[in-house]
Design a protein around this motif. Structure first.
Motif, PDB file in Angstrom:
ATOM      1  N   GLN A  15       4.014  28.420   6.823  1.00 17.38           N
ATOM      2  CA  GLN A  15       4.242  28.184   8.531  1.00 17.38           C
ATOM      3  C   GLN A  15       4.970  29.377   8.479  1.00 17.38           C
ATOM      4  OE1 GLN A  15       6.799  24.925   7.612  1.00 17.38           O
ATOM      5  NE2 GLN A  15       5.749  23.740   7.137  1.00 17.38           N
ATOM      6  N   ARG A  16       5.662  30.042   7.904  1.00 19.80           N
ATOM      7  CA  ARG A  16       5.840  31.208   9.129  1.00 19.80           C
ATOM      8  C   ARG A  16       4.857  32.859   8.860  1.00 19.80           C
ATOM      9  NH1 ARG A  16      12.083  31.896   6.795  1.00 19.80           N
ATOM     10  NH2 ARG A  16      12.360  29.797   7.778  1.00 19.80           N
ATOM     11  N   ILE A  17       3.945  32.377   8.733  1.00 21.61           N
ATOM     12  CA  ILE A  17       2.499  33.848   8.561  1.00 21.61           C
ATOM     13  C   ILE A  17       2.140  33.973  10.078  1.00 21.61           C
ATOM     14  CG2 ILE A  17       1.169  32.714   7.637  1.00 21.61           C
ATOM     15  CD1 ILE A  17       0.189  35.004   5.030  1.00 21.61           C
ATOM     16  N   GLU A  18       1.492  35.389  10.065  1.00 16.33           N
ATOM     17  CA  GLU A  18       1.647  35.564  11.258  1.00 16.33           C
ATOM     18  C   GLU A  18      -0.675  35.500  10.502  1.00 16.33           C
ATOM     19  OE1 GLU A  18       2.689  39.190  12.953  1.00 16.33           O
ATOM     20  OE2 GLU A  18       4.467  38.404  13.885  1.00 16.33           O
ATOM     21  N   HIS A  19      -0.886  34.613  11.211  1.00 13.31           N
ATOM     22  CA  HIS A  19      -2.522  34.227  11.641  1.00 13.31           C
ATOM     23  C   HIS A  19      -2.950  34.741  12.337  1.00 13.31           C
ATOM     24  CE1 HIS A  19      -1.870  31.022   8.937  1.00 13.31           C
ATOM     25  NE2 HIS A  19      -0.768  30.613   9.506  1.00 13.31           N
ATOM     26  N   HIS A  20      -3.930  36.118  11.811  1.00 13.72           N
ATOM     27  CA  HIS A  20      -4.687  36.530  13.097  1.00 13.72           C
ATOM     28  C   HIS A  20      -5.982  35.890  13.155  1.00 13.72           C
ATOM     29  CE1 HIS A  20      -2.845  40.538  14.016  1.00 13.72           C
ATOM     30  NE2 HIS A  20      -2.116  40.220  12.698  1.00 13.72           N
TER      31      HIS A  20
END
Length: 288
Positions: A15-20
């Protein structure tokens, strides 16, 4: 039985990861998720999350009680194995994130079987709703299978009478599911399957995939020494994936891989008219 801290670690990370977003032009500079996404903490992403290694096991835990519920209610069908004479009460398949349920009533008309299927579908939908899930009608379809006797053998038959199945989506709106012909193969877990067992659709899909790869290889300007390894490690793996679920002939398979194999040979500087025994022979016998 999993410790709470382990679950918190897994889902908090997702949930906290940054998605590119990755495209052929590169990775996006903007992201979603992460500490900057305030909405993420107000309403975290639901479900197990795309790419979660535990998703297949979690789906097995969620779907098994629902399948058992349908079995308890008498849905599905019962048969005995021919060698061990074991009695099997079959309800459906559930694998990774996909599920198929079925009804078989040989002694009843197909129309009545369709009615029973609607009742089973209602139970399946209710079970999913109770566990926090829902059916996506646009990704769902059904077949009505019947048989007719042709002198000496049974053959598949599409009943002509109208019959519909309906389900509710996550907003509780009712939708009518697509009813497909027995010859219509649909993609299930990466394999195109039809109730009558026809493999022509899967064969044509693999042929198109082989042709597209050949066009891309010719436009890629790879070094000659990279072309055959690329053939073995990329397109050949894609062509091999569905074979265990199909009955394609040797002739079909040769036709499927010819575009990719020819392009790989030509881009490697090898004559594409080289005899098949040498082309597919082992390196220990001076094959390719």
């Amino acid at each position: 039985g999993v410790p709470d801290p382990a679950l918190v670690c897994i889902f908090t990370t997702l949930q906290r990861i940054e998605h590119h977003v990755r495209t052929v032009y590169g990775d996006s500079t903007s992201v979603f998720g992460g500490a900057s996404d305030t909405d993420l903490y107000a309403l975290p992403i639901q479900g197990v999350g795309q790419g979660n290694g535990g998703a297949p096991q979690i789906w097995a835990l969620v779907s098994t009680p629902i399948l058992n519920m349908l079995r308890t209610e008498g849905y599905g069908f019962v048969f005995r194995t021919s060698i061990s004479n074991r009695r099997v009460h079959f309800v459906g398949y559930a694998f990774v994130d996909d599920a198929d349920i079925g009804i078989c009533q040989p002694s009843l008309p197909a129309r009545q079987t369709a009615t029973s299927m609607q009742h089973a579908l209602d139970h399946w939908e209710a079970g999913l709703t109770a566990t926090g899930g829902a059916i996506v009608p646009s990704k769902s379809f059904w077949y009505l299978v019947d048989y007719k006797w042709n002198c000496s053998q049974w053959s598949y038959h599409n009943p002509s009478f109208p019959a519909t199945l309906q389900v509710r989506d996550h907003n509780r709106q009712v939708h009518t599911l697509r009813r497909l012909s027995l010859h219509d193969a649909q993609r299930t877990l990466g394999v195109y399957l039809a109730p009558n067992g026809q493999d022509q659709t899967q064969r044509d899909v693999l042929r198109d995939k082989s042709k597209r790869w050949a066009l891309r290889l010719r436009a890629a300007h790879l070094p000659k020494s990279h072309c055959l390894p690329a053939y073995r490690t990329t397109i050949l793996k894609s062509l091999q994936y569905p074979l265990l679920a199909t009955c394609l002939s040797r002739k079909d398979l040769h036709w499927v891989q010819t575009p990719a194999c020819t392009a790989a040979l030509q881009c490697s500087g090898v004559g594409s008219d080289i005899p098949l025994p040498i082309r597919f022979g082992p390196l220990s016998r001076q094959g390719l």
